[in-house]
Scaffold this motif. Structure first.
Motif, short mmCIF file in Angstrom:
data_model
loop_
_atom_site.label_atom_id
_atom_site.label_comp_id
_atom_site.label_asym_id
_atom_site.label_seq_id
_atom_site.Cartn_x
_atom_site.Cartn_y
_atom_site.Cartn_z
N CYS A 11 1.13 -1.35 0.34
CA CYS A 11 0.28 0.26 0.11
C CYS A 11 0.87 1.54 0.35
N ASN A 12 0.50 2.08 -0.93
CA ASN A 12 1.65 3.41 -0.99
C ASN A 12 0.64 4.71 -0.29
N PHE A 13 0.92 5.13 0.79
CA PHE A 13 0.06 6.01 1.48
C PHE A 13 0.00 7.38 0.76
N VAL A 14 1.11 7.76 0.04
CA VAL A 14 1.03 9.24 -0.07
C VAL A 14 0.21 8.83 -1.65
N ASP A 15 0.31 8.28 -2.50
CA ASP A 15 -1.22 8.19 -3.42
C ASP A 15 -1.92 8.24 -3.38
N GLN A 16 -2.65 6.83 -1.81
CA GLN A 16 -3.81 6.95 -1.01
C GLN A 16 -4.28 8.52 -0.94
N ASP A 17 -3.54 9.02 -0.27
CA ASP A 17 -3.96 11.10 -0.26
C ASP A 17 -3.91 11.72 -0.85
N GLN A 18 -3.20 11.58 -2.21
CA GLN A 18 -3.04 11.82 -3.47
C GLN A 18 -4.57 12.02 -3.86
N ILE A 19 -4.96 10.70 -3.88
CA ILE A 19 -6.38 10.20 -4.34
C ILE A 19 -7.67 11.38 -3.82
N TRP A 20 -7.37 10.37 -2.28
CA TRP A 20 -8.15 11.49 -1.06
C TRP A 20 -8.34 13.13 -1.24
N LYS A 21 -7.25 13.63 -1.77
CA LYS A 21 -7.47 14.67 -2.26
C LYS A 21 -7.66 15.16 -3.18
N VAL A 22 -7.62 14.88 -3.97
CA VAL A 22 -8.44 14.95 -5.48
C VAL A 22 -9.68 15.01 -5.16
N HIS A 23 -10.75 14.37 -4.70
CA HIS A 23 -12.10 14.05 -4.74
C HIS A 23 -12.63 15.31 -3.77
N VAL A 24 -11.11 15.66 -2.54
CA VAL A 24 -12.08 16.86 -2.16
C VAL A 24 -12.36 17.60 -2.62
N ASN A 25 -11.00 18.09 -4.29
CA ASN A 25 -11.19 19.22 -4.23
C ASN A 25 -12.14 19.25 -5.49
N GLU A 29 -15.11 22.48 -6.16
CA GLU A 29 -15.64 22.54 -6.99
C GLU A 29 -16.85 22.36 -7.54
N SER A 30 -17.52 21.32 -7.42
CA SER A 30 -18.62 21.08 -8.19
C SER A 30 -19.77 21.86 -7.70
N ALA A 31 -19.09 22.19 -5.74
CA ALA A 31 -20.15 22.65 -4.84
C ALA A 31 -20.22 24.14 -5.31
N LYS A 32 -19.10 24.56 -5.91
CA LYS A 32 -19.11 25.70 -6.51
C LYS A 32 -19.70 26.16 -7.94
N THR A 33 -19.79 24.93 -8.48
CA THR A 33 -20.85 25.79 -9.53
C THR A 33 -22.06 24.92 -9.50
N PRO A 35 -24.79 26.31 -8.45
CA PRO A 35 -25.82 27.30 -8.71
C PRO A 35 -26.20 27.74 -10.05
N GLN A 36 -24.59 26.95 -11.20
CA GLN A 36 -24.91 28.26 -12.65
C GLN A 36 -25.26 26.47 -13.20
N LYS A 37 -24.91 25.86 -12.57
CA LYS A 37 -25.49 24.97 -13.63
C LYS A 37 -27.35 24.29 -13.00
N TRP A 38 -27.40 23.99 -11.78
CA TRP A 38 -29.07 23.97 -11.55
C TRP A 38 -29.51 25.31 -10.31
N GLY A 39 -28.92 26.48 -10.69
CA GLY A 39 -29.71 27.22 -10.01
C GLY A 39 -31.50 27.39 -10.05
N PHE A 40 -31.64 27.24 -11.61
CA PHE A 40 -33.31 27.39 -11.99
C PHE A 40 -33.80 26.61 -11.04
N LEU A 41 -33.37 25.08 -10.08
CA LEU A 41 -34.20 24.51 -9.29
C LEU A 41 -34.51 24.70 -7.97
N THR A 42 -34.07 25.92 -7.79
CA THR A 42 -34.57 26.56 -7.05
C THR A 42 -35.17 27.57 -7.49
#
Length: 132
Positions: A11-25, A29-33, A35-42
């Motif tokens: 198990c490579n813990f550095v790679d696992q940490d990088q994968i986790w950081k990518v998921h969080v980012n 990003e999807s939380a920021k975008t 309202p522009q894509k689906w804000g009409f629903l509100t």
């Protein structure tokens, strides 16, 4: 984040940490975008809420027919009589069962409880070990 445990693979813990950081980012990003894509629903949801509040203001209240109306509850004092209790005994030994000694206060008002003494297996003439 805990790394998955698979036998035989290192198990490579550095790679696992990088994968986790990518998921969080990606989540940020999807939380920021969103309202522009689906804000009409509100906006449509707010319109529905406003329309339903207008409808609720114009609701006509109906009067129930007399045969469907419920009567007010009868006060318990009208049909339940509670008599005075016997005096409380002075000792603990006398306290146990002190109310059951008075016939008017006994719990078994309709006679003793009769338990069945028959056995289904005996009625059929089977051994008691026939069913387990």
């Amino acid at each position: 984040m805990a790394a998955p445990k698979t036998p035989g693979k290192p198990c490579n813990f550095v790679d696992q940490d990088q994968i986790w950081k990518v998921h969080v980012n990606v989540e940020l990003e999807s939380a920021k975008t969103w309202p522009q894509k689906w804000g009409f629903l509100t906006e449509s949801y707010n319109e529905v809420i406003q329309e339903s509040s207008k409808i609720n203001d114009t609701v006509v209240k109906l009067e129930l027919p007399q045969h469907l109306k419920t009567r007010p509850p009868t006060p318990p004092e009208k049909y339940i009589e509670v008599g005075p209790s016997p005096p409380v005994p002075q000792t603990m030994q006398a306290f146990i069962g002190w109310r059951s000694g008075v016939p008017a206060l006994q719990l078994e008002r309709y006679g003793r409880v009769k338990c069945g003494k028959k056995s289904f297996l005996k009625e059929l003439g089977w051994d008691l070990d026939a069913c387990s």
